[in-house]
Scaffold this motif. Structure first.
Motif, PDB file in Angstrom:
ATOM      1  N   THR A  99       0.835  -1.215   0.000  1.00 60.50           N
ATOM      2  CA  THR A  99       0.000   0.000   0.000  1.00 60.50           C
ATOM      3  C   THR A  99       0.869   1.265   0.000  1.00 60.50           C
ATOM      4  O   THR A  99       0.698   2.150  -0.843  1.00 60.50           O
ATOM      5  CB  THR A  99      -0.926   0.031   1.245  1.00 60.50           C
ATOM      6  N   ASP A 149      -4.544  -2.216  -7.409  1.00 60.92           N
ATOM      7  CA  ASP A 149      -4.095  -2.968  -6.232  1.00 60.92           C
ATOM      8  C   ASP A 149      -4.800  -4.326  -6.248  1.00 60.92           C
ATOM      9  O   ASP A 149      -5.913  -4.451  -6.777  1.00 60.92           O
ATOM     10  CB  ASP A 149      -4.430  -2.186  -4.951  1.00 60.92           C
ATOM     11  N   GLU A 150      -4.145  -5.319  -5.680  1.00 57.94           N
ATOM     12  CA  GLU A 150      -4.651  -6.698  -5.706  1.00 57.94           C
ATOM     13  C   GLU A 150      -5.036  -7.093  -7.132  1.00 57.94           C
ATOM     14  O   GLU A 150      -6.144  -7.559  -7.415  1.00 57.94           O
ATOM     15  CB  GLU A 150      -5.794  -6.878  -4.696  1.00 57.94           C
TER      16      GLU A 150
HETATM   17 MG    MG Z   1      -2.350  -4.852  -0.160  1.00 55.55          MG
END
Ligand code: MG
Ligand code: ADP
Length: 235
Positions: free
Chosen positions: A64, A174-175
């Motif tokens: 993150t 993200d992901e």
């Molecule tokens: Mg993450």
């Protein structure tokens, strides 16, 4: 807190003071982040050089912050060149796509902490939760610097023309290994192929594993990326 073996024992965040704004460094210190993790130590400088990035690092390795820090730094740098009254100052410069509302809330919370000392200069809106009509008004009136969204919400806001990405500087997925399987496949393709994004922008693809989906997204989004693969026990 992050596991000790995932932290770079040679680097400190203070050693990034030549590339990171003092307000970011202060917020990191407040959060107890002294040393960057292995993925952060690579992604932050490369990200600030403008490279597209594909980062594969296990869950819990600090992905993150690895993208949020360069995203915020780029916005502070862009805005520092514009006068306060410049009408081009307030535009959406970063879009962070996540698979779930839950993750959008985690990312928002992290970003708010990072923005403690520059919350007036960098604004964020999470469009993954809340009513559509409220979000539409917020997007139109605020043109937040950073928008966090699931692909379906992002596409909805783009199609209703309340979200404009003509000035987008950074796109994050993200992901990336999960985002297509959460039923966002068509929406993600439409965001990329529907003419919503400017030709030139930087992209970050963050993932815990390399899968066919990540390869597909890589082909769709990245240009000559720096590929960061961080195995446990590596380095
Ligand atoms: Mg993450
Ligand atoms: P990932 O997305 O790779 O699964 P996260 O970004 O969620 O990992 O980070 C995992 C945890 O580690 C979070 O609690 C985060 O606050 C913490 N963390 C991340 N980077 C650092 C750091 N440099 N120093 C201390 N803690 C960190």
């Amino acid at each position: 807190m992050v596991e000790a073996h995932l932290v770079d024992k040679k680097a400190t965040f203070a050693s990034f003071s030549h590339i990171l704004d003092a307000r970011i460094l202060r917020a990191l210190a407040d959060a107890g982040f002294a040393r960057p993790t292995l993925v952060q130590v690579k992604a932050i400088p490369l990200g600030l050089e403008g490279r597209d990035i594909l980062a594969r690092a296990r869950t819990g390795s600090g992905k993150t912050a690895a993208y949020c820090i360069p995203v915020v730094q780029k916005i502070l740098s862009s805005k520092s060149t514009l006068a306060a009254e410049d009408e081009n100052r307030q535009v959406t410069r970063a879009l962070i796509l996540v698979p779930t509302r839950e993750l959008s809330e985690q990312v928002s919370t992290y970003l708010k902490g990072l923005l403690t000392y520059c919350e007036k200069d960098v604004t964020i809106t999470n469009v993954a939760s809340g009513t559509t009509s409220h979000l539409q008004r917020t997007l139109l009136s605020d043109k937040p610097d950073i928008v966090i969204a699931t692909p379906s919400r992002a596409l909805n806001m783009l199609q209703s023309k309340v979200l404009t990405l003509s000035f987008l500087e950074t796109l994050v997925i993200d992901e990336a290994d999960l985002i297509l399987s959460y039923g966002h496949d068509e929406d993600v393709r439409e965001i990329f192929n529907g003419g919503h994004l400017p030709k030139v922008h930087q992209s970050f693809l963050m993932s815990a594993t390399m899968t066919e989906d990540v390869e597909l997204l890589k082909g769709l989004t990245l240009r000559n990326p720096a590929i960061l693969k961080l195995e446990e026990g590596e380095d």
